[in-house]
Design a protein around this motif. Structure first.
Motif, PDB file in Angstrom:
ATOM      1  N   VAL A  94       8.001 -11.793 -15.277  1.00 60.96           N
ATOM      2  CA  VAL A  94       7.245 -12.897 -16.080  1.00 60.96           C
ATOM      3  C   VAL A  94       8.354 -14.002 -16.206  1.00 60.96           C
ATOM      4  O   VAL A  94       8.037 -15.276 -15.896  1.00 60.96           O
ATOM      5  N   ARG A  95       9.654 -13.677 -16.329  1.00 64.35           N
ATOM      6  CA  ARG A  95      10.999 -14.707 -16.250  1.00 64.35           C
ATOM      7  C   ARG A  95      10.657 -15.439 -14.848  1.00 64.35           C
ATOM      8  O   ARG A  95      10.907 -16.449 -14.696  1.00 64.35           O
ATOM      9  N   LEU A 134      -4.256 -20.174 -27.024  1.00 64.70           N
ATOM     10  CA  LEU A 134      -4.154 -20.065 -25.566  1.00 64.70           C
ATOM     11  C   LEU A 134      -4.588 -18.535 -24.918  1.00 64.70           C
ATOM     12  O   LEU A 134      -5.303 -18.350 -23.929  1.00 64.70           O
ATOM     13  N   SER A 135      -3.938 -17.527 -25.682  1.00 66.07           N
ATOM     14  CA  SER A 135      -4.418 -16.078 -25.089  1.00 66.07           C
ATOM     15  C   SER A 135      -5.721 -15.878 -25.290  1.00 66.07           C
ATOM     16  O   SER A 135      -6.565 -16.264 -26.149  1.00 66.07           O
ATOM     17  N   TYR A 136      -6.302 -14.838 -24.340  1.00 61.65           N
ATOM     18  CA  TYR A 136      -7.725 -14.322 -24.362  1.00 61.65           C
ATOM     19  C   TYR A 136      -7.789 -13.366 -25.288  1.00 61.65           C
ATOM     20  O   TYR A 136      -6.947 -12.853 -25.467  1.00 61.65           O
ATOM     21  N   GLY A 137      -8.909 -13.452 -26.161  1.00 59.85           N
ATOM     22  CA  GLY A 137      -9.208 -12.522 -27.103  1.00 59.85           C
ATOM     23  C   GLY A 137     -10.132 -13.126 -28.154  1.00 59.85           C
ATOM     24  O   GLY A 137      -9.468 -14.115 -28.836  1.00 59.85           O
ATOM     25  N   ILE A 166       1.892  -9.613 -12.619  1.00 60.30           N
ATOM     26  CA  ILE A 166       2.106  -9.700 -14.185  1.00 60.30           C
ATOM     27  C   ILE A 166       1.196  -8.976 -15.068  1.00 60.30           C
ATOM     28  O   ILE A 166       0.006  -9.499 -15.119  1.00 60.30           O
ATOM     29  N   PRO A 167       1.282  -7.896 -15.714  1.00 61.13           N
ATOM     30  CA  PRO A 167       0.289  -7.348 -16.692  1.00 61.13           C
ATOM     31  C   PRO A 167       0.086  -8.141 -17.673  1.00 61.13           C
ATOM     32  O   PRO A 167       0.806  -8.887 -18.463  1.00 61.13           O
ATOM     33  N   PHE A 168      -1.221  -8.022 -18.396  1.00 62.24           N
ATOM     34  CA  PHE A 168      -1.671  -8.901 -19.700  1.00 62.24           C
ATOM     35  C   PHE A 168      -1.238 -10.150 -19.498  1.00 62.24           C
ATOM     36  O   PHE A 168      -0.834 -10.992 -20.510  1.00 62.24           O
ATOM     37  N   GLN A 169      -1.402 -10.881 -18.274  1.00 65.64           N
ATOM     38  CA  GLN A 169      -1.035 -12.290 -18.158  1.00 65.64           C
ATOM     39  C   GLN A 169      -2.129 -13.348 -18.878  1.00 65.64           C
ATOM     40  O   GLN A 169      -1.390 -14.335 -19.161  1.00 65.64           O
ATOM     41  N   GLU A 170      -3.025 -12.743 -19.080  1.00 65.40           N
ATOM     42  CA  GLU A 170      -4.226 -13.762 -19.731  1.00 65.40           C
ATOM     43  C   GLU A 170      -4.180 -13.440 -21.248  1.00 65.40           C
ATOM     44  O   GLU A 170      -4.487 -14.140 -22.047  1.00 65.40           O
TER      45      GLU A 170
END
Length: 381
Positions: free
Chosen positions: A249-250, A356-359, A274-278
């Protein structure tokens, strides 16, 4: 009646007139800022998931946004007096949902039993909706003292502690440390704005500190969540697991430079490394593909959002002011935590980035919170 006559409700108000009136009298800048963030989120989510899911997740994000706007419009039909009267009902419903999630209907994701599976194939995260409920329940308890021109009494603070404590304990039982800390933070913000005396605030701060300490010293959290916190303190503790993820991520954010690689052209983002990027790490998409400038604009939009909520608090009555403070604290703390964990300066807690995040649950809760602010503090004509 002529064919062109307009049907009006009793009292002369057209159907949906209150919603239009509030939007016209309310803070248009606030609503537009939230909408821009939501649409930027759709672009980032779409870019992060395009390689694996095509346009499916992008469309779902837009559907979640549309549903959130409809829910906000429905809430705007309630004036602040009705909203205050319904606060106990909203609170009890949120507590009931938090109890249900711990039962057979709850499902576990990444070590946290935070979701309720609905028969229609959808899932809901009650802890997100608990934030909305607490933003009206706590002001309901504390506004009366302010209206009488005095600080909250010992009874007021104890009742507030019980109102906060029940959902916090239920959320910790899932366990979901991030959401529990947001609930505590917004409660502190509301108590400070209510004029509560400093010994009570110090006591609540000790409770929050105790909750964090318990997360490290007891088996409250799952192994996966403990690994996230441990890796924050020592990035080398799990170099092939959580440590590797946060390092990626960084790197993604750092590789974006000033202007980024362009939407849909980020190497790390498009590779799926990168996991959980959305969800958790959607800000890394902005960092890599929109660069430092794009990330700075997003942070500036959040600053504008919180500032406009603060202006709404300044013109609201006592109840509305406390509602606005709760929402502003919620958004502010959650943005700092999410952006911070993307930059590696905060522990990874799984909190989404508002709008911004998906959910679906997060999107619904955020737009309901915007509706609370508009309804609680409309502009005068």
């Amino acid at each position: 009646m002529s064919p062109t006559a307009t049907v009006r409700r009793p009292g002369g108000r057209r159907p949906g007139g209150r919603v239009r009136e509030l939007l016209l009298r309310g803070d248009v800048v606030l609503v537009v800022t939230a909408l821009v963030l939501s649409l930027v989120g759709a672009l980032l989510v779409g870019s992060a998931t395009r390689a694996e899911a095509g346009s499916t997740v992008f469309v779902k994000h837009l559907v979640n946004l549309a549903v959130g706007l409809v829910m906000a419009g429905a809430l705007l039909r309630l004036d602040r007096h009705t909203l205050r009267a319904l606060a106990p009902v909203l609170y009890l419903l949120s507590v009931a949902a938090l109890v249900v999630v711990l039962g057979p209907l709850g499902s576990t994701v990444n070590g946290s039993r935070s979701w309720v599976e609905l028969p229609v194939g959808l899932s809901v995260q009650p802890s997100e909706l608990a934030k909305v409920a607490l933003c009206v329940a706590l002001p309901m308890v504390l506004a009366d003292a302010a209206e009488r021109g005095r600080a909250p009494t010992t009874r007021d603070v104890l009742v507030s502690g019980a109102v906060v404590g029940v959902p916090v304990l239920l959320v910790l039982a899932q366990p979901d440390l991030g959401s529990a800390l947001v609930l505590l933070a917004l409660s502190v913000g509301v108590l400070v704005a209510s004029g509560a005396r400093w010994p009570w605030l110090a006591g609540l701060a000790l409770v929050a500190g105790g909750a964090v300490l318990a997360a490290f010293t007891t088996p409250v959290l799952s192994g996966y969540q403990r690994d996230r916190l441990t890796t924050f303190l020592d990035p080398s503790a799990d170099p092939l697991g959580i440590g590797y993820q946060t390092q990626q991520v960084r790197e993604a954010i750092g590789s974006g430079g000033l202007l980024g690689s362009g939407l849909g052209a980020g190497e790390l983002t498009q590779s799926g490394r990168i996991p959980f990027q959305e969800t958790d790490f959607v800000f890394s998409v902005a960092g890599e593909e929109l660069g430092f400038l794009g990330g700075a604009v997003i942070i500036a939009l959040y600053g504008l959002l919180v500032a406009r909520i603060g202006l709404a608090a300044a013109r609201a009555d006592h109840f509305g002011r406390l509602v606005c403070v709760g929402v502003a604290t919620w958004f502010g703390v959650q943005v700092v935590e999410n952006v911070g964990m993307n930059l590696g300066v905060m522990p990874v807690t799984g909190l989404p980035l508002p709008f911004l995040s998906y959910g679906g649950s997060s999107m619904f809760a955020c737009w309901l919170a915007i509706a609370l602010v508009v309804s609680a503090a409309p502009r005068e004509r």
